[in-house]
Design a protein around this motif. Structure first.
Motif, PDB file in Angstrom:
ATOM      1  N   MET A 172       0.847  -1.168   0.000  1.00 26.56           N
ATOM      2  CA  MET A 172       0.000   0.000   0.000  1.00 26.56           C
ATOM      3  C   MET A 172       0.895   1.233   0.000  1.00 26.56           C
ATOM      4  SD  MET A 172      -3.149  -0.868   2.475  1.00 26.56           S
ATOM      5  CE  MET A 172      -4.302  -2.108   1.985  1.00 26.56           C
ATOM      6  N   ILE A 173       0.567   2.146  -0.899  1.00 28.72           N
ATOM      7  CA  ILE A 173       1.400   3.329  -1.048  1.00 28.72           C
ATOM      8  C   ILE A 173       0.543   4.576  -0.972  1.00 28.72           C
ATOM      9  CG2 ILE A 173       2.980   4.563  -2.576  1.00 28.72           C
ATOM     10  CD1 ILE A 173       3.587   1.732  -3.767  1.00 28.72           C
ATOM     11  N   GLY A 174       0.975   5.508  -0.135  1.00 28.17           N
ATOM     12  CA  GLY A 174       0.273   6.775  -0.052  1.00 28.17           C
ATOM     13  C   GLY A 174      -0.821   6.763   0.999  1.00 28.17           C
ATOM     14  N   ASN A 175      -1.817   7.595   0.777  1.00 25.73           N
ATOM     15  CA  ASN A 175      -2.898   7.794   1.742  1.00 25.73           C
ATOM     16  C   ASN A 175      -4.027   6.795   1.479  1.00 25.73           C
ATOM     17  OD1 ASN A 175      -4.587   8.862   3.654  1.00 25.73           O
ATOM     18  ND2 ASN A 175      -5.213  10.602   2.398  1.00 25.73           N
ATOM     19  N   ILE A 176      -3.997   5.658   2.156  1.00 19.56           N
ATOM     20  CA  ILE A 176      -4.982   4.588   1.973  1.00 19.56           C
ATOM     21  C   ILE A 176      -5.836   4.506   3.237  1.00 19.56           C
ATOM     22  CG2 ILE A 176      -5.335   2.138   1.481  1.00 19.56           C
ATOM     23  CD1 ILE A 176      -3.890   3.608  -0.784  1.00 19.56           C
ATOM     24  N   GLU A 177      -7.146   4.447   3.043  1.00 19.46           N
ATOM     25  CA  GLU A 177      -8.079   4.368   4.174  1.00 19.46           C
ATOM     26  C   GLU A 177      -7.819   3.120   5.021  1.00 19.46           C
ATOM     27  OE1 GLU A 177     -10.561   6.404   5.138  1.00 19.46           O
ATOM     28  OE2 GLU A 177     -10.129   7.883   3.579  1.00 19.46           O
ATOM     29  N   GLU A 178      -8.023   3.260   6.313  1.00 16.25           N
ATOM     30  CA  GLU A 178      -7.821   2.152   7.253  1.00 16.25           C
ATOM     31  C   GLU A 178      -8.732   0.963   6.927  1.00 16.25           C
ATOM     32  OE1 GLU A 178      -5.597   0.512  10.128  1.00 16.25           O
ATOM     33  OE2 GLU A 178      -5.355   2.588   9.490  1.00 16.25           O
ATOM     34  N   ASP A 179      -9.958   1.246   6.449  1.00 17.89           N
ATOM     35  CA  ASP A 179     -10.902   0.167   6.106  1.00 17.89           C
ATOM     36  C   ASP A 179     -10.338  -0.746   5.024  1.00 17.89           C
ATOM     37  OD1 ASP A 179     -12.628   1.235   7.901  1.00 17.89           O
ATOM     38  OD2 ASP A 179     -14.050   2.028   6.436  1.00 17.89           O
ATOM     39  N   ALA A 180      -9.655  -0.149   4.048  1.00 20.94           N
ATOM     40  CA  ALA A 180      -9.074  -0.941   2.960  1.00 20.94           C
ATOM     41  C   ALA A 180      -7.987  -1.858   3.509  1.00 20.94           C
ATOM     42  CB  ALA A 180      -8.516  -0.024   1.882  1.00 20.94           C
ATOM     43  N   LEU A 181      -7.168  -1.311   4.387  1.00 25.20           N
ATOM     44  CA  LEU A 181      -6.110  -2.090   5.025  1.00 25.20           C
ATOM     45  C   LEU A 181      -6.708  -3.269   5.791  1.00 25.20           C
ATOM     46  CD1 LEU A 181      -3.061  -2.181   5.883  1.00 25.20           C
ATOM     47  CD2 LEU A 181      -3.734  -0.814   7.848  1.00 25.20           C
ATOM     48  N   THR A 182      -7.766  -3.004   6.547  1.00 19.97           N
ATOM     49  CA  THR A 182      -8.425  -4.043   7.340  1.00 19.97           C
ATOM     50  C   THR A 182      -8.993  -5.142   6.448  1.00 19.97           C
ATOM     51  OG1 THR A 182      -8.979  -2.394   8.997  1.00 19.97           O
ATOM     52  CG2 THR A 182     -10.200  -4.448   9.097  1.00 19.97           C
ATOM     53  N   GLN A 183      -9.661  -4.752   5.361  1.00 18.75           N
ATOM     54  CA  GLN A 183     -10.231  -5.756   4.448  1.00 18.75           C
ATOM     55  C   GLN A 183      -9.164  -6.656   3.849  1.00 18.75           C
ATOM     56  OE1 GLN A 183     -13.261  -5.049   1.472  1.00 18.75           O
ATOM     57  NE2 GLN A 183     -13.656  -3.055   2.395  1.00 18.75           N
ATOM     58  N   MET A 184      -8.052  -6.063   3.426  1.00 21.08           N
ATOM     59  CA  MET A 184      -6.983  -6.861   2.823  1.00 21.08           C
ATOM     60  C   MET A 184      -6.357  -7.800   3.860  1.00 21.08           C
ATOM     61  SD  MET A 184      -7.248  -5.970  -0.300  1.00 21.08           S
ATOM     62  CE  MET A 184      -5.829  -6.673  -1.119  1.00 21.08           C
ATOM     63  N   GLN A 185      -6.198  -7.318   5.100  1.00 23.03           N
ATOM     64  CA  GLN A 185      -5.642  -8.170   6.153  1.00 23.03           C
ATOM     65  C   GLN A 185      -6.583  -9.326   6.478  1.00 23.03           C
ATOM     66  OE1 GLN A 185      -4.812  -4.996   8.960  1.00 23.03           O
ATOM     67  NE2 GLN A 185      -2.607  -5.319   8.732  1.00 23.03           N
ATOM     68  N   LYS A 186      -7.900  -9.056   6.489  1.00 20.29           N
ATOM     69  CA  LYS A 186      -8.884 -10.123   6.742  1.00 20.29           C
ATOM     70  C   LYS A 186      -8.794 -11.222   5.690  1.00 20.29           C
ATOM     71  CE  LYS A 186     -12.561  -7.756   9.232  1.00 20.29           C
ATOM     72  NZ  LYS A 186     -13.876  -7.148   9.122  1.00 20.29           N
ATOM     73  N   GLU A 187      -8.424 -10.844   4.451  1.00 17.78           N
ATOM     74  CA  GLU A 187      -8.283 -11.820   3.374  1.00 17.78           C
ATOM     75  C   GLU A 187      -6.955 -12.575   3.450  1.00 17.78           C
ATOM     76  OE1 GLU A 187     -10.119 -12.957   0.530  1.00 17.78           O
ATOM     77  OE2 GLU A 187     -11.722 -12.147   1.776  1.00 17.78           O
ATOM     78  N   GLY A 188      -6.111 -12.179   4.390  1.00 16.18           N
ATOM     79  CA  GLY A 188      -4.857 -12.896   4.588  1.00 16.18           C
ATOM     80  C   GLY A 188      -3.649 -12.288   3.890  1.00 16.18           C
ATOM     81  N   TYR A 189      -3.780 -11.075   3.360  1.00 15.38           N
ATOM     82  CA  TYR A 189      -2.656 -10.439   2.687  1.00 15.38           C
ATOM     83  C   TYR A 189      -1.665  -9.868   3.700  1.00 15.38           C
ATOM     84  CZ  TYR A 189      -5.149 -10.858  -1.686  1.00 15.38           C
ATOM     85  OH  TYR A 189      -5.791 -11.367  -2.781  1.00 15.38           O
ATOM     86  N   ASN A 190      -0.386 -10.050   3.429  1.00 14.59           N
ATOM     87  CA  ASN A 190       0.667  -9.397   4.205  1.00 14.59           C
ATOM     88  C   ASN A 190       0.812  -7.992   3.645  1.00 14.59           C
ATOM     89  OD1 ASN A 190       1.271 -11.701   5.717  1.00 14.59           O
ATOM     90  ND2 ASN A 190       2.559 -12.490   4.070  1.00 14.59           N
ATOM     91  N   ILE A 191       0.685  -7.006   4.492  1.00 12.20           N
ATOM     92  CA  ILE A 191       0.658  -5.619   4.047  1.00 12.20           C
ATOM     93  C   ILE A 191       1.990  -4.936   4.326  1.00 12.20           C
ATOM     94  CG2 ILE A 191      -0.520  -3.390   4.268  1.00 12.20           C
ATOM     95  CD1 ILE A 191      -2.379  -5.603   3.268  1.00 12.20           C
TER      96      ILE A 191
END
Length: 195
Positions: A1-20
């Motif tokens: 993730m690069i730049g100003n990304i909403e926290e919700d997007a980060l949470t959704q990707m982590q729930k799917e198992g992505y390493n951020i």
């Protein structure tokens, strides 16, 4: 993730198992390792940076993607989802589109791939083949399956001026030779086993 990304997007990707990995700018060494890139409009990779990103499958941009980047990504077999209207719900909607592509091969609302929303097929393996839009590729794909006695459950082909995008669902096991032969078809840009 690069730049100003909403926290919700980060949470959704982590729930799917992505390493951020979060970065402030697009760095080549991290881009080369990434399978998914989420960025804001001010921190898009350049078209040139996409030449060395063999693992990158999808870019999700919170904002409008440049035409040059969308075309370069298409040529490299990388799908791009963007949010040109800066929809307030895009924290929710953009990650869902990225995840639907990664999990099911759906390209709906992409800004650079032809539109495809295949239904999920149970008890099947899904293969994705992205190639230059030249005649005869689907026949070559199906020839590989026929030579290995593999039954096709469902198959979808959509094209735009640049690429052809094929999803094939097969209901049988196969050895890795089949995958290597599909990757070796002339004009193949990217190939992957989805599930």
């Amino acid at each position: 993730m690069i730049g100003n990304i909403e926290e919700d997007a980060l949470t959704q990707m982590q729930k799917e198992g992505y390493n951020i990995r979060q970065r402030d700018t697009v760095e080549d060494k991290y881009l080369e390792e990434a399978g998914v890139l989420l960025c804001d409009e001010d921190n898009q990779p350049t078209a040139e940076q996409l030449h060395n990103v063999g693992r990158l499958k999808v870019i999700g941009c919170f904002g409008k993607v440049s035409r040059k980047l969308a075309e370069a990504a298409c040529e490299a077999g990388i799908i791009v989802f963007d949010d040109p209207k800066h929809n307030p719900r895009s924290d929710d909607f953009l990650p869902k589109r990225v995840i639907a592509f990664m999990n099911e091969g759906k390209t709906h609302t992409s800004c650079n791939f032809p539109d495809l929303q295949p239904p999920r097929v149970n008890n099947a393996h899904r293969l994705i083949h992205i190639h230059k839009n030249v005649p005869g590729i689907l026949a070559k794909i199906n020839d590989v399956f026929a030579r290995h006695n593999i039954n096709i459950v469902a198959e979808f082909l959509v094209t735009n001026e640049q690429i052809g995008y094929v999803i094939t669902d097969v209901n049988t096991g196969y050895d890795t030779e089949v995958l290597e032969q599909l990757k070796a078809i002339a004009h193949t840009i990217k190939f992957r086993l989805l599930y």
